[in-house]
Write an enzyme that holds these catalytic residues in place. Structure first.
Site, short mmCIF file in Angstrom:
data_model
loop_
_atom_site.label_atom_id
_atom_site.label_comp_id
_atom_site.label_asym_id
_atom_site.label_seq_id
_atom_site.Cartn_x
_atom_site.Cartn_y
_atom_site.Cartn_z
N LYS B 89 0.85 -1.20 0.00
CA LYS B 89 0.00 0.00 0.00
C LYS B 89 0.88 1.24 0.00
O LYS B 89 1.94 1.26 0.64
CB LYS B 89 -0.90 -0.03 1.24
N SER B 180 -9.60 1.44 3.22
CA SER B 180 -8.86 2.24 2.27
C SER B 180 -7.78 1.48 1.50
O SER B 180 -7.24 2.01 0.54
CB SER B 180 -8.20 3.41 3.00
N SER B 204 -9.53 -0.83 7.42
CA SER B 204 -9.05 -0.54 6.07
C SER B 204 -8.41 -1.71 5.33
O SER B 204 -8.25 -1.64 4.11
CB SER B 204 -8.05 0.62 6.10
#
Lengths: 195, 519
Positions: B89, B180, B204
């Site tokens: 990420k 996310s 997330s």
């Protein structure tokens, strides 16, 4: 163990009738001993759209595990139960913008804050008398402490290139000790700063 | 006979293998690391429309794969992940690789160091293929609010969803990945990487795991180092692990966990706790069903899956019982306040001076700060900073911040009570329903969506507990549904063992069983 056929009924139906009505389930055929619900490979054949296919259907009388609640156990709190409507004065807007060093930009930004406050006000419905505030989930244990010695550093040449403006070994800032301009002037300053 | 090393080629789709399988195939010489890497890179290009990656590190990946190849040829293995492609990420620092947090603020930021978890993967010989897309600064639950655009769920393009959503021509109804860490979820499920790092502050990692049909682990707070993870909420952030199987998650957890001198909040896992086992006996297990997790808005299909798994465990001899976590309803409000407060503090570091975006406004230091932040942050980030500053004002501190910290304790105690009353693991839904279409999702604002999406996930963050989302079935729309297991602190291994037991019985299909998700 309950088998799938005890849980789900099946019915042969016309695809074009059930499409809007029913749950459709896809299942990649894998080993037989897997408990899979919902079960049937359903291939829509485009040139024969009304061809009957078999689908598994959830009946409303579907057996439900008694430990899992069937209906929601709580309701969202009604807005009317929140004690007060937040009022964000223009003085407060100014103060927050100076503290946060970000601007609300538009009226929507302000509405967003008011909603956030209103949402947070739900907390006051919880009785927290005598409850100690919790900072960290590691409060019960002793955290590891390392020896108080320098283990890294001396990396100015690695860090300085990350800055947009430097002179020799210094970060360069515009003149300091000047408060942000008044709110109305700020708007034009930020407008000017748009790309 | 290095020349014949790769003669025994792997014939199937090597990209859909698990880490365990591909690691073995690499060691046995059935797959070459370089070939594997090239296939991943090719597939990243092929699935570009998903927007899963912000940066693809092609050159570096090929170099790393080449190194892995020469190691393997010499029979020297750096670790179980040697030669295996992974994605990270874009809020984990990667040395000299752009790390943006999907924000204009950091769009050219080249960190001078690797996050500890990234370094640990590289030390194993794993091959970094790219940095994945996300909501700006991880603030969101859809992966729709980043400066590089929304991430598309790979299942939007797979047969089960395509067939029921009106044919292959129209892709306007594509569904979100959740967030996310949506890019990480999409990367793993679209078979472009074998594992991905996400971050999990309020769900997330688990949220996109559930919506993309991946295994997503939020480890116990403190088990994995946060050094180099650009912080959102320090007291809740943990690196998350996204894989295609529970065994893979256990492998990665084993590699990543442990005390880090660079993160004083890391703790060593107590050795008394059982590790991961593929032969876990559920007959000795007590499974709690927290009744408050039937929240308003839970879809009938997710409910049916929840009930089905309770049946499944009960049928196999586990004790399944209803428990109460009475403060669950207030958890999301508590999370909202604490998150904004810590965000306000954390985001103060971005001032344009030492790194990150700097405005040309130079009338004063404060004006430069304000202008840089105005230009660098999106509306969601600015909104949370402003709300956080409001909650932290002297006159509000007690009413909001301390109050939220008190409620946090009540939530943590709810879990403690359940576990001390004999419950080993809690079984809950991960999300209210399967993935929403993008057009539907953006009809409400970020805070509203986060309130809905994080309802089942953030309590584990508030209490610091391990939680894992396991895909269990495809919905009637042809989209994944995931369920969540929550366990006591540092019982991550046991949690994954139970998740593995479930995984072996639900038969969740791989996306590779359907057509390639081409646009």
């Amino acid at each position: 163990m309950l088998g799938i056929h005890q849980i789900y009924g099946r019915r042969r139906v016309q695809l074009n009738i059930i499409l809007p009505l029913l749950c459709r389930y896809y299942y990649a055929s894998r080993t037989d001993n897997m408990l899979s619900t919902n079960v049937k490979t359903l291939r829509k054949t485009r040139n024969t759209p009304s061809r009957p296919v078999t689908v598994a259907r959830l009946y409303s009388s579907n057996k439900h595990n008694s430990k899992v609640p069937k209906v929601p156990t709580w309701e969202p709190l009604g807005e009317d139960r929140i004690p007060s409507l937040p009022q964000v004065s223009s003085d407060l807007v100014d103060k927050l913008e100076r503290l946060a060093l970000v601007d609300f930009r538009t009226k929507e930004g302000l509405v967003c804050l008011e909603r956030a406050i209103r949402f947070a006000d739900h907390l006051n419905m919880v009785d927290t008398t005598g409850v100690e505030p919790m900072d960290s989930v590691l409060e019960h244990g002793q955290l590891f402490l390392r020896g108080d010695t320098v283990t890294e550093g001396d990396c100015a040449e690695k860090l300085l290139p990350l800055s947009n403006t430097t002179v020799e070994e210094y970060f360069v800032a515009p003149p300091g000790n000047i408060p942000l301009p008044r709110r109305e002037e700020r708007a034009s300053m930020l407008k000017h700063s748009e790309f | 006979m290095p020349g014949n090393r790769w003669a025994l080629r792997y014939c199937g789709n090597m990209l859909s293998l698990t880490i365990k399988e591909v690691s073995l195939a690499l060691r046995e010489g059935k797959i070459s690391p370089l070939e594997l890497c090239r296939k991943c890179l090719k597939r990243i290009k092929k699935t570009q429309h998903l927007n899963a990656y912000i940066t693809v590190t092609e050159e570096l990946a090929l170099k790393q794969a080449e190194e892995a190849e020469s190691r393997l040829l010499q029979g020297v293995y750096q670790g179980i992940l040697d030669g295996i492609p992974f994605a990270v990420k874009d809020n984990f620092c990667t040395e000299n690789i752009r790390t943006t947090c999907a924000s204009r603020m950091l769009k050219d930021f080249l960190p001078p160091y690797n996050a500890t978890v990234v370094q640990k993967l590289l030390d194993q010989g794993a091959v970094l293929v790219g940095k994945t897309n996300m909501d700006e600064f991880a603030m969101g639950s859809g992966s729709t609010d980043g400066v590089f655009g929304p991430v598309r769920n790979p299942w939007s393009y797979a047969a089960p969803y395509r067939e029921q959503s009106g044919g292959a021509e129209d892709d306007s109804e594509w569904v979100i990945t959740g967030g996310s860490s949506g890019g990480s979820g999409a990367a793993v499920t679209s078979l472009t990487s074998f594992l991905a790092l996400g971050s999990d502050t309020g769900g997330s990692t688990r949220n996109p795991g559930a919506l993309c049909g991946a295994v997503a682990l939020k480890p116990t707070y403190g088990l994995l180092s946060r050094h180099g993870l650009i912080p959102l909420v320090n007291s809740m952030d943990v690196p998350g692990i996204v894989t295609r199987s529970t065994s893979d998650a256990a492998i990665v957890l084993e590699v990543l966990q442990g005390r880090d001198l660079k993160d004083s909040t890391t703790v060593q896992s107590p050795t008394s706790h059982a590790g991961f086992s593929e032969d876990f006996d559920v007959r000795n297990l007590c499974v709690g069903i927290p009744k408050e997790y039937h929240a308003p808005g839970l879809s009938q299909e997710t409910l049916a899956q929840w009930s089905r798994l309770a049946d499944l465990l009960e049928g196999a001899g586990a004790r399944v019982r209803e428990v109460s976590l009475p403060h669950t309803q207030h958890s999301i409000v508590c999370y909202h306040v604490l998150c904004c407060a810590e965000v306000a503090s954390n985001m103060a570091r971005f001032d344009g001076l030492e790194y990150g975006h700097r405005s040309t406004e130079d009338s004063s230091t404060d004006a430069m700060y304000a202008a840089s932040r105005h230009e660098g942050f999106n509306a969601v980030v600015r909104g949370r900073i402003l709300s956080g500053n409001f909650f932290l004002l002297q006159q509000n501190y007690e009413r909001y911040f301390l109050k939220a910290q008190q409620v946090r304790r009540l939530i943590a105690e709810d879990f403690e009570h359940a576990f001390s009353a004999g419950v080993d693991v809690l079984l809950t839904p991960t999300t209210l329903s399967d993935a929403a279409s993008y057009s539907h999702f953006i009809q409400a604002d970020n805070r509203t969506r986060s309130t809905q999406e994080d309802v089942f996930t953030q309590p584990a963050n508030l209490a610091g507990l391990p939680a894992v989302s396991v895909p269990t079935a495809l919905s009637s729309r042809g989209l994944p549904i995931g369920l969540q297991l929550i366990g006591p602190a540092f019982q991550d291994g046991m949690l994954l063992s139970v998740a593995h037991w479930i995984e072996q019985r639900v038969g969740f299909p791989s996306i590779s069983n359907y057509e390639v998700p081409n646009k």
